[in-house]
Design an enzyme around this catalytic site. Sequence first.
Site, PDB file in Angstrom:
ATOM      1  CG  ASP A  14       5.199 -12.676  41.611  1.00 19.06           C
ATOM      2  OD1 ASP A  14       6.416 -12.799  41.373  1.00 19.06           O
ATOM      3  OD2 ASP A  14       4.694 -12.790  42.740  1.00 19.06           O
ATOM      4  CE  LYS A  17       9.137  -8.393  37.544  1.00 17.89           C
ATOM      5  NZ  LYS A  17       7.915  -8.794  38.273  1.00 17.89           N
ATOM      6  N   GLY A  41      11.555 -13.815  41.499  1.00 15.53           N
ATOM      7  CA  GLY A  41      11.409 -15.154  40.931  1.00 15.53           C
ATOM      8  C   GLY A  41      10.815 -14.973  39.547  1.00 15.53           C
ATOM      9  CG  HIS A  42      12.129 -12.451  37.109  1.00 16.50           C
ATOM     10  ND1 HIS A  42      12.873 -11.400  36.657  1.00 16.50           N
ATOM     11  CD2 HIS A  42      11.430 -11.978  38.158  1.00 16.50           C
ATOM     12  CE1 HIS A  42      12.644 -10.331  37.409  1.00 16.50           C
ATOM     13  NE2 HIS A  42      11.770 -10.666  38.342  1.00 16.50           N
ATOM     14  CD  GLN A 226      11.827  -7.105  43.761  1.00 18.85           C
ATOM     15  OE1 GLN A 226      12.613  -6.214  43.536  1.00 18.85           O
ATOM     16  NE2 GLN A 226      12.193  -8.366  43.799  1.00 18.85           N
TER      17      GLN A 226
END
Length: 426
Positions: A14, A17, A41-42, A226
């Site tokens: 988080d 990225k 979750g980007h 990650q």
Amino acid sequence: MKKNLAVVGIQWGDEGKGKIVDILSEGFDCVARYQGGHNAGHTVSFGNRRHVLHLIPSGIFQPKVTCVIGCGVVLDPLALIEESQAIEKALSIQMQGRLFVSNRCHLILPYHRVLEAAIEKQLGERRIGTTSRGIGPAYEDKMGRRGLRVCDLMTPETLREKIAALVAEKNRVLEALKYPQTIDPDPICDSYTRFGETMKSFVCDTSALLNKLVREGKSILFEGAQGTLLDIDHGTFPYVTSSNAAAGGVAAGTGISPKHVHRILGICKAYATRVGGGPFPTESVEPAGDQLRIRGNEYGSTTGRPRRCGWFDGPAARYATMINALDSVAVTKIDVLDAFGEIPFCTEYKYKGSILTEFPADAAILGAVEPVYKRLRGWQTATAGIKEWAKLPAAAQDYLKFLSDYLEVPVSMVSTGASREETIRL
Ligand code: GDP
Ligand code: IMO
Ligand code: MG
């Protein structure tokens, strides 16, 4: 030409990225994911809208970029279908010809999530705090050489038989764990046959595709999910994810030789967060931790869980810098620190009275270290939305210079807000 770039998180995920990859991908022909799954979750924000990507590479919003889901990703077909349809609908982006999925990706099946729930329940207090997406059990089946792959969906005649055999085995495991649920293979066979049909046009040998792009002189950005401290080998084991999130994972997870990965960009927040269990030496419980969470809107992009927040962990970031041999770092969320009069920066760990010279392998030791802080001057003026280095307050420049000197790598980008424009490029 040496131009391929890996973008990796150097904390516990988080780091921002998605935002950085979206911006940089404009200058690349292809963006490829190499590990993880829809645990990621980007977030990409532009035009007053926020898009959270879980499986689709963050290059999808740049119209000329080819997006690849490499063989190292574990794929939940339904998650992919839903995500691609949602993007097609929201932004009229056609996935056909833009998105390619490796026929060698291992599949996540519904029983992986059930097994994960059973194992986490058994662990009790020692649970990992996973995203419950079935990631760990899917990678276990891959390494155990019994997993199903995307190519198996392409031969529906034999799929039913393969799934039935695997389900029988999983039911034996669930029974041994005394878990009050068993799996019925028939609905899985039916739905996965349909998913195979829906996905067929995206599926190919992406290793061949990527190597062709390399031969043609095209540029590839490898998007990590990650972060290095969640890497199965280099992270804070066992409180990690089940893949190689660090740059070392790129080659295995794409079928591209390490010879073709030329530069490595690390992403870090100006402070630190972590979701789930595990040691977090610089974690700050209220009031600073709460303030960071509120200011940074630190709630998981995938699970919505509140993120644990704390100060920049220098020794952990320095270790991640070494593991990835970073060329530079992008520092995000500097604006979140705008409110603080003084900003602690952890420079060393003390354990049993001595300074540690190495990042500890043992999570119990990492959980017991005492962080040594250097207290840096805050700026207490708004940096949100600033686009030029020269416009940053002197104390914010000093903070970033200190971080850069500490990690011994240049800062190449500073992010001052969630949207594309709120970025300083150096
Ligand atoms: P990722 O998993 O590394 O892509 O990061 P996430 O998207 O899970 O979390 C980063 C969060 O911070 C997202 O909500 C972003 O929109 C947001 N974000 C990214 N950069 C900045 C920044 O510089 N300032 C602020 N305030 N928010 C940011
Ligand atoms: P992005 O790509 C933050 C964490 C989970 C848990 C551990 C293992 O958005 O940075 P898993 O479901 O992977 O088996 O969970 O890893 N985790 C993440 N934390 N960002 C992520 O992805 C994460 N993906 C997994 O919270 O602690
Ligand atoms: Mg995320």
